[in-house]
Scaffold this motif. Structure first.
Motif, PDB file in Angstrom:
ATOM      1  N   ARG A  74       1.894  12.442  -9.460  1.00 59.42           N
ATOM      2  CA  ARG A  74       1.210  13.736  -9.381  1.00 59.42           C
ATOM      3  C   ARG A  74       2.198  14.889  -9.256  1.00 59.42           C
ATOM      4  N   LEU A  75       3.201  14.716  -8.399  1.00 55.36           N
ATOM      5  CA  LEU A  75       4.196  15.785  -8.224  1.00 55.36           C
ATOM      6  C   LEU A  75       5.016  15.997  -9.489  1.00 55.36           C
ATOM      7  N   ASP A  76       5.384  14.909 -10.144  1.00 57.92           N
ATOM      8  CA  ASP A  76       6.121  15.034 -11.408  1.00 57.92           C
ATOM      9  C   ASP A  76       5.302  15.807 -12.429  1.00 57.92           C
ATOM     10  N   SER A  77       4.018  15.528 -12.477  1.00 52.42           N
ATOM     11  CA  SER A  77       3.129  16.230 -13.398  1.00 52.42           C
ATOM     12  C   SER A  77       3.024  17.705 -13.033  1.00 52.42           C
ATOM     13  N   ARG A  95       0.825  -1.213   0.000  1.00 53.38           N
ATOM     14  CA  ARG A  95       0.000   0.000   0.000  1.00 53.38           C
ATOM     15  C   ARG A  95       0.855   1.256   0.000  1.00 53.38           C
ATOM     16  N   PHE A  96       1.952   1.222   0.771  1.00 49.75           N
ATOM     17  CA  PHE A  96       2.857   2.364   0.804  1.00 49.75           C
ATOM     18  C   PHE A  96       3.409   2.645  -0.595  1.00 49.75           C
ATOM     19  N   GLN A  97       3.840   1.593  -1.296  1.00 52.65           N
ATOM     20  CA  GLN A  97       4.395   1.769  -2.637  1.00 52.65           C
ATOM     21  C   GLN A  97       3.353   2.350  -3.590  1.00 52.65           C
ATOM     22  N   LEU A  98       2.103   1.891  -3.476  1.00 50.15           N
ATOM     23  CA  LEU A  98       1.036   2.436  -4.323  1.00 50.15           C
ATOM     24  C   LEU A  98       0.844   3.931  -4.053  1.00 50.15           C
ATOM     25  N   TYR A 148       3.013   6.013  -2.630  1.00 49.88           N
ATOM     26  CA  TYR A 148       4.233   6.728  -3.013  1.00 49.88           C
ATOM     27  C   TYR A 148       4.284   6.957  -4.525  1.00 49.88           C
ATOM     28  N   ASN A 149       4.012   5.915  -5.283  1.00 46.63           N
ATOM     29  CA  ASN A 149       4.065   6.035  -6.739  1.00 46.63           C
ATOM     30  C   ASN A 149       3.011   7.011  -7.255  1.00 46.63           C
ATOM     31  N   GLY A 150       1.814   6.971  -6.659  1.00 48.37           N
ATOM     32  CA  GLY A 150       0.765   7.901  -7.059  1.00 48.37           C
ATOM     33  C   GLY A 150       1.140   9.344  -6.761  1.00 48.37           C
TER      34      GLY A 150
END
Length: 80
Positions: free
Chosen positions: A50-53, A39-42, A44-46
Motif C-alpha cells: 500500500r505504501l509503495d503504491s 501474520r506479521f509478515q502478511l 507487513y507485506n500488505g
C-alpha cells in the motif's frame, strides 16, 4: 497487570510463545510464535504494498522532501 493480560491473550490466540527464562526463574521469555510471525509478515507485506503504491505517485524529489519533513517533525516532537 494490563501487560500480563495482553500477553496472556496473545498466547491464547497462538501469536506469542512464552517460556521460562533460563537465567532468571522470576521472569519469562516471550517471542512471536510461528503463527504470529506468519501474520506479521502478511500485515507487513500488505502495508508495504500500500505504501509503495501511495508513494509511487510522488516524484523522487517529493519523496525526499516528505521524508525530510517527517524527520524534522519527529525530531521536534521527541526531543522535548
Amino acid at each position: 497487570p494490563s501487560t500480563s493480560l495482553l500477553v496472556d491473550s496473545m498466547v491464547k490466540k497462538g501469536l506469542f510463545d512464552r517460556k521460562e527464562n533460563p537465567r532468571d526463574r522470576r521472569s519469562l521469555c516471550i517471542r512471536l510464535s510461528e503463527e504470529g510471525e506468519s501474520r506479521f509478515q502478511l500485515l507487513y507485506n500488505g502495508m508495504k504494498k500500500r505504501l509503495d503504491s501511495l508513494f509511487g505517485i510522488l516524484s523522487d524529489q517529493d519523496q525526499e522532501d516528505f521524508c525530510r519533513i517527517v524527520d524534522t517533525l519527529y525530531t521536534h516532537v521527541y526531543t522535548k
